[in-house]
Design a protein around this motif. Sequence first.
Motif, short mmCIF file in Angstrom:
data_model
loop_
_atom_site.label_atom_id
_atom_site.label_comp_id
_atom_site.label_asym_id
_atom_site.label_seq_id
_atom_site.Cartn_x
_atom_site.Cartn_y
_atom_site.Cartn_z
N TYR A 213 0.82 -1.21 0.00
CA TYR A 213 0.00 0.00 0.00
C TYR A 213 0.85 1.26 0.00
O TYR A 213 0.44 2.31 -0.50
CB TYR A 213 -1.00 0.00 1.17
N ASP A 216 1.62 1.69 -3.65
CA ASP A 216 0.43 2.23 -4.30
C ASP A 216 0.29 3.73 -4.02
O ASP A 216 0.01 4.52 -4.92
CB ASP A 216 -0.80 1.47 -3.79
N ILE A 256 0.31 -3.23 -9.36
CA ILE A 256 -0.02 -1.88 -8.89
C ILE A 256 0.48 -0.84 -9.89
O ILE A 256 -0.24 0.08 -10.29
CB ILE A 256 0.60 -1.64 -7.50
#
Length: 304
Positions: A213, A216, A256
Amino acid sequence: MSTTTPPFIKKGALFGLVSPAGRIDSDVISRAGVFLERNGFRSRRGKYVTHEHYQFSGTDEERIDDLQAMIDDPEVEVIWCCRGGYGTLRIIDALDFSRMPVQPKWLVGFSDISVIHATLQNNYNTVSVHGPMPVNLPADNNYGAEWNHLLDILQGHDIVYRTPANILNKQGTSAGQLIGGNLSLLAAMTGTRYDFDPRGKILFIEEVGEQLYHLDRMMYQLRLSGKLEHLKGLIVGHLTDMKDGKIPFGNSAREIIRNITEHYDYPVLFDFPSGHESPNEPLLMGAQVHLQVTDEGGLVVYYI
């Protein structure tokens, strides 16, 4: 603004060994000296290259003094950063690179050294080498091809990289100035005077040890700031030891990046062999490159 390329070196060239970031063992410096001597080059250690100040290789002031001394020393033709880690961002604004366009010399390193590459490309339009460092030298002296390629690129030999096909690649042909490095450092420099202008650029990114994350988020930072929209191409290097959370993110690191860039019309090349794994092939940051991605793989060629 024209690009400055340092003079290519010859046998006997002097390498200055410095540690602008993390602390390093003296054995690594010795291995670097052996490697250079075996290949016909000389080395000079920075005064504080193996100093220790907590996790850093000396205090901020000591690391500044070492790197500045190598920048200013007219005998040093290559500044070889011994390792990354963390710490270069803390000292970058205290360094004076104004001699580099006038008396250019090579600077080599990657990871945390991306801060210096950004400074050289975005502030002085000077070419440098994103490449392996002494900390990566094998203890058994069994040097892989990237070490020969590093010395080749510094001596001006032609380098052509071909990569295999990848289902995530986006096909296309482009040319532009190669910039970039470690994605976390690029994100950290957003909005500073070391930030990059994406227009006419081919961006290289690599990363290590980040949560998916986080990756991302950094990619969305590039997208929302308009960086991705104006690129001429994207080269994705090693994405090493990426981590997922207890609740899965739902995409791999490569997915991603592919998902965030799929709407742009430039080529995207995945799994270029450069970053925190071996081989860590050297890249001429700031140089003009031709990028071609087909169903057979990728082609990266420099124009010097």
